[in-house]
Scaffold this motif. Structure first.
Motif, short mmCIF file in Angstrom:
data_model
loop_
_atom_site.label_atom_id
_atom_site.label_comp_id
_atom_site.label_asym_id
_atom_site.label_seq_id
_atom_site.Cartn_x
_atom_site.Cartn_y
_atom_site.Cartn_z
N THR A 44 -27.79 -47.92 52.04
CA THR A 44 -28.83 -48.41 51.53
C THR A 44 -28.76 -49.58 53.00
O THR A 44 -29.94 -49.19 53.47
N ALA A 45 -27.68 -49.75 53.54
CA ALA A 45 -27.93 -50.48 54.49
C ALA A 45 -28.32 -49.79 56.08
O ALA A 45 -28.98 -49.73 56.73
N VAL A 46 -27.70 -48.38 55.72
CA VAL A 46 -28.24 -47.33 56.89
C VAL A 46 -29.81 -47.24 57.50
O VAL A 46 -30.40 -47.10 58.08
N ARG A 47 -29.86 -47.01 55.87
CA ARG A 47 -31.58 -46.16 55.51
C ARG A 47 -32.48 -47.72 55.58
O ARG A 47 -33.03 -47.79 56.76
N GLU A 48 -32.13 -48.96 55.76
CA GLU A 48 -32.71 -50.20 56.04
C GLU A 48 -32.77 -50.12 57.54
O GLU A 48 -34.12 -50.90 58.14
N LYS A 49 -31.63 -50.04 58.19
CA LYS A 49 -31.53 -50.44 59.76
C LYS A 49 -32.28 -49.18 60.25
O LYS A 49 -33.46 -49.94 61.36
N VAL A 50 -32.38 -47.89 60.07
CA VAL A 50 -33.39 -46.65 60.65
C VAL A 50 -34.58 -47.41 60.12
O VAL A 50 -35.44 -46.92 61.16
N ARG A 51 -34.82 -47.71 59.15
CA ARG A 51 -36.49 -47.69 58.94
C ARG A 51 -36.91 -48.79 59.86
O ARG A 51 -37.91 -48.39 59.87
N ASP A 52 -35.67 -49.99 60.08
CA ASP A 52 -36.57 -51.16 60.26
C ASP A 52 -36.03 -50.67 61.83
O ASP A 52 -37.81 -50.90 62.60
N CYS A 53 -35.91 -50.09 62.27
CA CYS A 53 -35.98 -48.62 64.32
C CYS A 53 -37.61 -48.64 64.39
O CYS A 53 -37.81 -48.53 65.45
N GLY A 54 -37.76 -48.04 63.41
CA GLY A 54 -38.59 -47.49 63.12
C GLY A 54 -39.17 -45.54 63.82
O GLY A 54 -38.24 -45.74 64.65
N THR A 55 -40.56 -45.17 64.24
CA THR A 55 -40.55 -43.85 64.40
C THR A 55 -40.26 -43.86 66.07
O THR A 55 -39.36 -42.51 66.51
#
Length: 509
Positions: free
Chosen positions: A355-366
């Motif tokens: 969950t934490a990894v996916r949230e950070k990468v999502r926040d990072c954006g494309t």
């Protein structure tokens, strides 16, 4: 009796002695198992201990005739061996052979199985009587085969014994399949009918008179029931029921070896039941120590597995960078897929990290992290089909996720994994300390459990080998019968192999 009529059976006698010695060892070890169980008041309730002690007494009583039968086998072959070695004492040795066969039959008539004394059919007793009166050695060997092997002559419609193409007499064997169960069942019926008959007899006739007992002692088994009917101790219905049960036993025509095998089979059941109960109760008694240690060990294994995947992930990053620097794009792409596979297995172990990894990468954006979120959300590599893998490679390619975007993704993932690794290292150290503290107690308990299981397995293997050795003994005796008729040498190689197997198991313990 002439020496030339008897093949050299010294090797047979030697291996027979080793076999019976090994089976006696299995008998003794099973008795020791029951004694050990009867002394474990820390594992059993008082009622269970009383039951085990009762079983021990029944077992000891039942095994006496088995040991006597094994002694009889030794004595029988020793007498035959003496006949084969020196005919000057053939008369004396022949008498010894008669005595040994009589001892065999006497021992078997005391056999117990399934909680009841077995009733041995008249045919076995009759064969022993013929053996006693017979003078021709060849016929005596055949009669002995009927007694010990459980065979009987195969006869045609006119009652004449049939012969095979070589002119050798043919024999049939009926003691197989459910013989043990049926004989026990018939014996129990005989016992219940006779006990019922005496229980309902007139008070004055409940106890046999001295001369009546003496009369019965001289009669064959079937004749005894006839005499009891005559005296009024049995009614006609009871007599018919007993006679029918004796016919069932007689039709199987089991030999001494069969009855020894029946008891060895019972030993295996006793070993399995008592050993398994001891093992289960010992585990229950020590469930706190075992459960605590095994739970900590399992938790620590999970910690180490998770740490291992984090370290694998971190170890793949410099490998990917090296491939990229060397323009080895294909290798770099395949290693990135391996990185994805490592994250898949890590996410399965730890949903919080996932969950934490996916949230950070999502926040990072494309813009900053390219297609890395799609990579993380894609099915696991192991379940990815061809289309899925094609998409995965496309998302990890430099076109959809540039080197800068890939590096940015790693930079947001790595701190999460590093923090988790620190926590895992602390947990691992705590678990190892706790395991070291309780390890002596755990090893003591586990050592006892392993000893129980090893003893059970060893004794089971010993009893199984004893059964196959008895089969080999009967087969060798059958060859002796043929050797006597054809004047050919006798070999005991198969028996020797089985005996070696028995003693290998014994010595391993």
């Amino acid at each position: 009796f002439t020496a030339c009529d008897v093949p050299d059976i010294a090797r047979f006698t030697e291996q027979s002695s080793e076999m019976t010695r090994g089976i006696r060892k299995s008998v003794k070890d099973t008795e020791s198992l029951l004694k050990a169980a009867a002394e474990r008041d820390d594992l059993y309730s008082e009622s269970t201990l009383a039951s085990i002690k009762s079983e021990l007494k029944d077992y000891q009583r039942a095994m006496k005739p088995t040991v006597a039968a094994l002694d009889g086998l030794d004595g029988y072959l020793e007498a035959l061996n003496a006949l084969s070695q020196a005919n000057k004492k053939s008369g004396e040795n022949a008498r010894a052979a008669v005595t040994s066969v009589s001892n065999l039959v006497t021992a078997v008539t005391g056999f117990e199985a399934g909680g009841t004394t077995l009733n041995i059919a008249t045919a076995l007793v009759a064969a022993a009587e013929q053996f006693r009166t017979e003078r021709a050695f060849k016929k005596r060997v055949t009669l002995a085969a009927e007694i010990v092997e459980g065979i009987r002559p195969k006869r045609d419609a006119n009652g004449k014994q049939m012969k095979d193409d070589t002119g050798q007499p043919m024999f049939t064997r009926e003691c197989k399949g459910d013989a043990n169960d049926k004989i026990v069942e018939a014996s129990k019926k005989i016992r219940s009918e006779s006990e019922a008959a005496f229980a309902t007899a007139e008070a004055a006739r409940k106890t046999l008179l001295k001369d009546q007992k003496e009369t019965l002692s001289t009669l064959k088994p079937g004749e005894k029931w006839d005499k009891l009917l005559e005296w009024g101790f049995l009614n006609k219905g009871q007599h018919e029921s007993i006679t029918a049960s004796m016919t069932v036993i007689d039709n199987y025509h089991c030999g001494v070896i069969d009855f020894i095998k029946f008891n060895v089979q019972d030993l295996r059941k006793i070993n399995e039941t008592v050993s398994q109960t001891m093992y289960t109760n010992a585990r229950m008694k020590n469930r706190v120590v075992l459960g605590f240690y095994e739970s900590i060990a399992a938790n620590d294994k999970n910690v180490q597995n998770e740490l291992d995947r984090i370290l694998n992930f971190k170890g793949l990053i410099p490998v990917i960078n090296q491939y990229v620097n060397n323009l080895a794009d294909t290798r770099a792409l395949e290693t990135k897929i391996t990185l994805k596979q490592t994250l898949d297995s890590l996410f399965l172990l730890d949903s919080e990290i996932a969950t934490a990894v996916r949230e950070k990468v999502r926040d990072c954006g494309t813009a900053d992290c390219g297609k890395m979120l799609d990579v993380l959300n894609a099915p696991s590599v192991t379940s990815c089909d061809s289309d899925c893998r094609k998409t995965l490679r496309a998302n990890l390619s430099a076109t959809n996720t540039t080197r800068a975007q890939f590096d940015k993704s790693i930079s947001v993932i790595a701190p999460i994994l590093d923090a988790k690794a620190t926590t895992l290292y602390e947990q691992n150290e705590m678990y190892l300390t706790e395991l070291g503290r309780i390890k002596p107690s755990y090893e003591l308990v586990n050592g006892e459990l392993n000893a129980m299981k090893n003893k059970q397995n060893q004794l089971d293997a010993l009893l199984e080998s004893s059964l196959t050795a008895l089969d080999a003994w009967a087969e060798t005796h059958a060859n002796l019968r043929v050797a006597v008729n054809t004047k050919k040498p006798l070999t005991a190689s198969k028996l020797a192999s089985k005996v070696k197997e028995i003693w290998t198991i014994i010595n391993a313990g």
